[in-house]
Scaffold this motif. Sequence first.
Motif, PDB file in Angstrom:
ATOM      1  N   VAL A 110       1.897  10.899   2.803  1.00  0.00           N
ATOM      2  CA  VAL A 110       2.246   9.994   2.057  1.00  0.00           C
ATOM      3  C   VAL A 110       3.965  10.115   1.370  1.00  0.00           C
ATOM      4  CG1 VAL A 110       2.087   8.069   0.478  1.00  0.00           C
ATOM      5  CG2 VAL A 110       0.282   8.467   1.804  1.00  0.00           C
ATOM      6  N   LEU A 113       6.027  10.057   4.320  1.00  0.00           N
ATOM      7  CA  LEU A 113       6.047   8.650   5.581  1.00  0.00           C
ATOM      8  C   LEU A 113       7.964   8.202   4.502  1.00  0.00           C
ATOM      9  CD1 LEU A 113       2.444   7.173   5.520  1.00  0.00           C
ATOM     10  CD2 LEU A 113       3.851   8.311   7.620  1.00  0.00           C
ATOM     11  N   ARG A 114       7.833   7.870   3.006  1.00  0.00           N
ATOM     12  CA  ARG A 114       8.802   7.423   2.523  1.00  0.00           C
ATOM     13  C   ARG A 114       9.569   8.050   2.364  1.00  0.00           C
ATOM     14  NH1 ARG A 114       6.119   5.571  -3.002  1.00  0.00           N
ATOM     15  NH2 ARG A 114       8.220   4.270  -2.931  1.00  0.00           N
ATOM     16  N   PRO A 192      11.589   4.908  11.439  1.00  0.00           N
ATOM     17  CA  PRO A 192      10.746   4.245  10.471  1.00  0.00           C
ATOM     18  C   PRO A 192      11.494   3.677   9.295  1.00  0.00           C
ATOM     19  CG  PRO A 192       9.853   6.867  11.211  1.00  0.00           C
ATOM     20  CD  PRO A 192      11.737   6.981  11.686  1.00  0.00           C
ATOM     21  N   ASN A 193      12.309   3.839   9.127  1.00  0.00           N
ATOM     22  CA  ASN A 193      13.022   3.183   7.999  1.00  0.00           C
ATOM     23  C   ASN A 193      12.621   3.946   6.719  1.00  0.00           C
ATOM     24  OD1 ASN A 193      14.766   1.108   8.925  1.00  0.00           O
ATOM     25  ND2 ASN A 193      12.452   0.094   9.155  1.00  0.00           N
ATOM     26  N   GLU A 195      12.286   5.315   2.863  1.00  0.00           N
ATOM     27  CA  GLU A 195      13.155   5.377   1.419  1.00  0.00           C
ATOM     28  C   GLU A 195      14.973   6.168   1.478  1.00  0.00           C
ATOM     29  OE1 GLU A 195      10.350   3.812  -1.089  1.00  0.00           O
ATOM     30  OE2 GLU A 195       9.232   3.680   0.764  1.00  0.00           O
TER      31      GLU A 195
ATOM     32  N   PRO B   7       6.147  -0.285   9.506  1.00  0.00           N
ATOM     33  CA  PRO B   7       6.333  -0.598   7.167  1.00  0.00           C
ATOM     34  C   PRO B   7       6.249   0.386   6.886  1.00  0.00           C
ATOM     35  CG  PRO B   7       4.510   0.234   9.165  1.00  0.00           C
ATOM     36  CD  PRO B   7       5.491  -0.418   9.894  1.00  0.00           C
ATOM     37  N   THR B   8       6.902   0.248   5.148  1.00  0.00           N
ATOM     38  CA  THR B   8       6.895   1.175   4.946  1.00  0.00           C
ATOM     39  C   THR B   8       6.007   1.997   4.241  1.00  0.00           C
ATOM     40  OG1 THR B   8       6.286   0.050   2.802  1.00  0.00           O
ATOM     41  CG2 THR B   8       8.796  -0.181   4.062  1.00  0.00           C
ATOM     42  N   GLY B   9       6.103   2.988   3.395  1.00  0.00           N
ATOM     43  CA  GLY B   9       4.755   4.239   2.886  1.00  0.00           C
ATOM     44  C   GLY B   9       4.082   3.027   2.398  1.00  0.00           C
ATOM     45  N   SER B  10       4.874   2.439   1.191  1.00  0.00           N
ATOM     46  CA  SER B  10       3.638   1.729   0.320  1.00  0.00           C
ATOM     47  C   SER B  10       2.388   0.347   0.959  1.00  0.00           C
ATOM     48  CB  SER B  10       4.416   1.556  -0.666  1.00  0.00           C
ATOM     49  OG  SER B  10       5.363   0.790  -0.762  1.00  0.00           O
ATOM     50  N   LEU B  12       2.442   0.771   4.380  1.00  0.00           N
ATOM     51  CA  LEU B  12       1.012   1.930   5.027  1.00  0.00           C
ATOM     52  C   LEU B  12      -0.090   1.467   4.210  1.00  0.00           C
ATOM     53  CD1 LEU B  12       2.896   3.687   6.857  1.00  0.00           C
ATOM     54  CD2 LEU B  12       1.794   2.336   7.646  1.00  0.00           C
ATOM     55  N   ILE B  13      -0.182   2.393   2.933  1.00  0.00           N
ATOM     56  CA  ILE B  13      -1.220   2.866   1.686  1.00  0.00           C
ATOM     57  C   ILE B  13      -1.736   1.711   1.440  1.00  0.00           C
ATOM     58  CG2 ILE B  13      -1.820   2.689  -0.217  1.00  0.00           C
ATOM     59  CD1 ILE B  13       0.795   4.851  -0.698  1.00  0.00           C
ATOM     60  N   PHE B  17      -4.100   2.159   6.218  1.00  0.00           N
ATOM     61  CA  PHE B  17      -3.430   2.322   7.097  1.00  0.00           C
ATOM     62  C   PHE B  17      -3.954   4.442   7.195  1.00  0.00           C
ATOM     63  CE2 PHE B  17      -0.721   5.521   9.620  1.00  0.00           C
ATOM     64  CZ  PHE B  17      -1.086   5.073  11.144  1.00  0.00           C
ATOM     65  N   VAL B  18      -3.394   4.363   5.463  1.00  0.00           N
ATOM     66  CA  VAL B  18      -2.988   5.793   5.327  1.00  0.00           C
ATOM     67  C   VAL B  18      -4.466   6.302   4.741  1.00  0.00           C
ATOM     68  CG1 VAL B  18      -2.829   7.036   3.426  1.00  0.00           C
ATOM     69  CG2 VAL B  18      -1.156   5.768   4.284  1.00  0.00           C
ATOM     70  N   ARG B  21      -6.518   6.605   8.494  1.00  0.00           N
ATOM     71  CA  ARG B  21      -5.625   7.827   8.953  1.00  0.00           C
ATOM     72  C   ARG B  21      -6.683   9.536   7.995  1.00  0.00           C
ATOM     73  NH1 ARG B  21       0.411   9.134   9.591  1.00  0.00           N
ATOM     74  NH2 ARG B  21      -0.074  10.132   7.668  1.00  0.00           N
ATOM     75  N   ARG B  22      -7.037   9.486   7.146  1.00  0.00           N
ATOM     76  CA  ARG B  22      -6.536  10.376   5.703  1.00  0.00           C
ATOM     77  C   ARG B  22      -8.960  10.361   6.948  1.00  0.00           C
ATOM     78  NH1 ARG B  22      -6.030   9.472   0.289  1.00  0.00           N
ATOM     79  NH2 ARG B  22      -3.979   9.588   0.986  1.00  0.00           N
ATOM     80  N   ALA B  25      -9.162  12.411   9.721  1.00  0.00           N
ATOM     81  CA  ALA B  25      -8.417  13.917   9.870  1.00  0.00           C
ATOM     82  C   ALA B  25      -9.208  14.110   9.076  1.00  0.00           C
ATOM     83  CB  ALA B  25      -6.565  14.251   8.540  1.00  0.00           C
ATOM     84  N   MET B  28     -11.973  14.892  12.040  1.00  0.00           N
ATOM     85  CA  MET B  28     -11.815  16.446  12.483  1.00  0.00           C
ATOM     86  C   MET B  28     -11.291  17.153  11.685  1.00  0.00           C
ATOM     87  SD  MET B  28     -11.395  14.539  15.437  1.00  0.00           S
ATOM     88  CE  MET B  28     -11.104  16.061  16.390  1.00  0.00           C
ATOM     89  N   ARG B  29     -11.306  17.754  10.352  1.00  0.00           N
ATOM     90  CA  ARG B  29     -10.990  18.961  10.625  1.00  0.00           C
ATOM     91  C   ARG B  29     -12.585  19.509  10.397  1.00  0.00           C
ATOM     92  NH1 ARG B  29      -7.406  21.217   6.100  1.00  0.00           N
ATOM     93  NH2 ARG B  29      -9.169  23.559   5.154  1.00  0.00           N
ATOM     94  N   PHE B  31     -14.723  18.887  12.510  1.00  0.00           N
ATOM     95  CA  PHE B  31     -15.661  19.552  13.022  1.00  0.00           C
ATOM     96  C   PHE B  31     -14.723  20.580  13.786  1.00  0.00           C
ATOM     97  CE2 PHE B  31     -14.240  19.562  17.564  1.00  0.00           C
ATOM     98  CZ  PHE B  31     -14.896  19.509  18.469  1.00  0.00           C
TER      99      PHE B  31
ATOM    100  N   TYR C 110      -8.795  25.665  13.771  1.00  0.00           N
ATOM    101  CA  TYR C 110      -8.899  25.724  13.245  1.00  0.00           C
ATOM    102  C   TYR C 110      -8.488  27.370  12.323  1.00  0.00           C
ATOM    103  CZ  TYR C 110     -11.263  25.206   8.431  1.00  0.00           C
ATOM    104  OH  TYR C 110     -11.968  25.744   6.914  1.00  0.00           O
ATOM    105  N   TYR C 114      -5.545  25.694  10.334  1.00  0.00           N
ATOM    106  CA  TYR C 114      -5.997  25.462   9.008  1.00  0.00           C
ATOM    107  C   TYR C 114      -6.602  26.465   7.677  1.00  0.00           C
ATOM    108  CZ  TYR C 114      -6.649  20.451  11.159  1.00  0.00           C
ATOM    109  OH  TYR C 114      -6.351  19.233  12.318  1.00  0.00           O
ATOM    110  N   ASP C 197      -0.078  13.539   9.881  1.00  0.00           N
ATOM    111  CA  ASP C 197      -1.577  14.412   8.663  1.00  0.00           C
ATOM    112  C   ASP C 197      -1.763  15.501   9.718  1.00  0.00           C
ATOM    113  OD1 ASP C 197      -3.076  13.492  10.129  1.00  0.00           O
ATOM    114  OD2 ASP C 197      -3.915  12.233   9.312  1.00  0.00           O
ATOM    115  N   TRP C 199      -4.208  16.211  11.178  1.00  0.00           N
ATOM    116  CA  TRP C 199      -4.444  16.002  12.635  1.00  0.00           C
ATOM    117  C   TRP C 199      -3.720  15.950  13.681  1.00  0.00           C
ATOM    118  CZ3 TRP C 199      -7.337  17.482  15.977  1.00  0.00           C
ATOM    119  CH2 TRP C 199      -7.937  16.510  16.981  1.00  0.00           C
TER     120      TRP C 199
END
Lengths: 279, 310, 318
Positions: A110, A113-114, A192-193, A195, B7-10, B12-13, B17-18, B21-22, B25, B28-29, B31, C110, C114, C197, C199
Amino acid sequence: MMDTGMTPKASDTSTLPPIKPAAESEPLCARIEGFSFFYSNGMQAIKNVDMPILDRKVTAIIGPSGCGKSTLLRSLNRMHDLYPGNRYEGRVILEQDGENLIGPEADPVVVRLRVGMVFQKPNPFPKSIFENVAAGLRVRGIKNRAVIEEAVETALKRAAIWDEVKDKLHGSANDLSGGQQQRLCIARALAPNPEILLLDEPTSALDPIATAKVEDLIQDLAETVTVVIVTHNMQQAARISHRTAFMYLGQLIEFGETSQIFTSPKHPSTESYITGRYG
Amino acid sequence: MTNSAIPTGSELIKSGFVKRRRMIAGIMRVFLFLSAALSIFVTTAIVYILLRDSWPFFMQIPLTDFLFGTMWTPVFADPQFGVLPLLLATLQTAGLAMLIAIPFGLTMAIYLSEYAKPAVREVIKPALEMLEAVPTVVYGYFALLVMTPFLQQFVPGLKGINLLVPGIILGIMILPYVVSVSEDAMRAVPNGLREGAYALGMAKWQVAVKVVIPGAFSGITAAFILGMSRAVGETMVLAIAAGQNPNLTWDPREGAATITAYIVQMSLGDVAHGSLAYQTIFAVGLLLFLITLFFNVVGFYLRRKFREVY
Amino acid sequence: MSVTTQGSLGNAAVKTDQAAYAAIARAKRRDIIFSVGGLVVMAIAMTLLLTLIGDLVVRGLGRIDYDFLTNFPSRKAERAGILSAWVGSLLVMLVTALLAIPIGVAAGLYLEEYARKGWLANLIEINVANLAGVPSIIYGLLAVGMFVYGMNLGKTVLVAGMTLALLILPIVIVSTREAVRAIPKIIKEGAYGLGADQWQVMWNYILPAARPGILTGAIVGLSRAIGETAPIITIGALTFIAFLPPAPITGEFPFINFDWLNAPFTVLPIQMFNWVSRPQADFHTNAAATGVVLMALTLSLNGVAIWIRYRLRKGSRN
């Protein structure tokens, strides 16, 4: 760096305590407070740094190789989390919402992302120019074609490379020159803009003409985004930054207005460095 | 300037979305981890199955009878379970293979690493790799139907089914592998060492013999040990050309079933699941597994040691 | 005026020189012997193999015709064909590829990206190296004990495919790791720097960049699997199959049929083994012909793999 042949007074001056940055009157984007960094081998690369980052201004970090300037920059978007065993201490607070970027509860993904980042060597992905700039948008789950196209064009224009690539957006990014690649990487980070935009010696791999273009670009960027740049090149810092931080041996020795740092440094170490006595 | 569609980071939270996505991830980890762990599961399963299905056999037949008995007649009315005939045939053919592979392999590896021009190497390396891909059943055909009739003209008393020819063919079969692993080891010897030797006025062959081979020794040894492991575990050439008759003999002109040939022979027949005959397959399989495991582990550590040096 | 030096060392120096020259000449001769010897050994090995392969082709090639490819095996050698064998090989390879490639790539990712360095990663690493060296027939025994009787799956296409998938897994894992390791760190950092991230980095950047290397490994693995005989015999594949498994694609809804997975089968190497073991010379010709088909398959697969790698290397130089 030039060697004047004089014996540096660094040995005695470096024992003087660093000068803490004065309170800032201008609006801040972020504050670094009591920040220390330890590599996995236990080496402390950064020692208790306090430093303001001005909102929508260029802050330059200078200092000799190994002074910790890149380490500090890479901490700001948690690059060190990619490798095991590294440790942050202290706080990096974003003024907007009080988020501590290096806090235990902050997700490094995150944070990235910022906070965007451009690296020393241009590192375009082995894809088309368009896809390179769109990469950050796709990471954010944006699928709308029109949005992506508009953002790509905006970013390429902000990075002052639009005119050079607009006819070959779907050509390979690897076919661009080094300077173009670096501006493409800046566009990629801008799309992605973020900050804050971090630049890690972005011109060290470029020729003088490409360097000049990137420098112009950085100054223009500061109107819309906060920029922190690490540079080995003092003239560059003097030309493009509003604030300059001088680091030495992991400490922030002196911080202030760029003109002040370069014309009347207060700390003897800073003076030695900018007069080329070591580097 | 900034685009509100991005969207900005905040944001997205906030939009989840975050979090989503987490989660992906994370899934998949898991798997990826399970896929990696599968290799451990496979090893464990091999050991478990071999032990489980041979256990009843070892409960009935004393281990000393199995290891030191000289008769292997498990389906006779008066069954004997001495594994020595199978073991001797296995080691004999593998030994013959090494007699071919060591001199030929070493010469070829030295030639490729020290003498051959890059262009020559570029051709020969892929050719060797292609040879590694020749199916073993084809080598079995060569041994039984081409090489044996040919050698019978020169070797008196060579039977149609024998240990000599499969041994030679095995040697040729493992050659590409042995050459490529030992050549890699030789090429890993730093050029600085070579230059030092040349600076002393050594000729190429002296550099090869006095510097490169000693420098790459553990890597080369690993290549041959791993090659030996392959020869011991090879099946089809032996099942086809060495015969399926257990025969305690030191004469390579005679045929004798190896461990692998015995397993093939029993699998081709209709062996009732759970019978003693079924269990013998797993008993000799366990023995084979342990032998190859020993070679593989020794080879692995020699190779790793070698890599650590350079 | 010229002066000729007497040389206080006299003839000794000259002698040493001569000895040294002789030694150099000897070394040079040995060098030539060595390099010629290397070539000769290489030539012997290559000639031997080419002779064997040539013999196979000469004996077998004439036997390959349309009937041979479309007939079922028969008691009469001249009427026998390899239809059920090549269809079986194709179906088994399909299962093997669908299992081994995703799992092997996942495991390779992995281990390379990982896993933290530690006892577990070390254990898995040793384990993969060891599995690569386990004789194929042992995989056959594993399949008998686990799939055929343990899970009661029978002697089917599915079991053969799973067994061969386990067999080639180490090859896919190792080639994935090598391909992933070759991706520059700055590309990875660039992707992470955008806020991707782990993945997303794998899926969008690492896997596409590693694709040629992974593909090479997968093809080499499959070419090995297609020629494997021992584990399939151990499973108990039949050697005489005069029918085909149900077709995977049907004319009726839902168009896809999975019955073939549970069908008995035979494969090319088993068919060849079967014919080699017959006493009649006519069947040996059939075996040679099957061998030619097998060799053509494995060598062309390997050729493709080598070509991909060659192109990859050329590409990375630019």
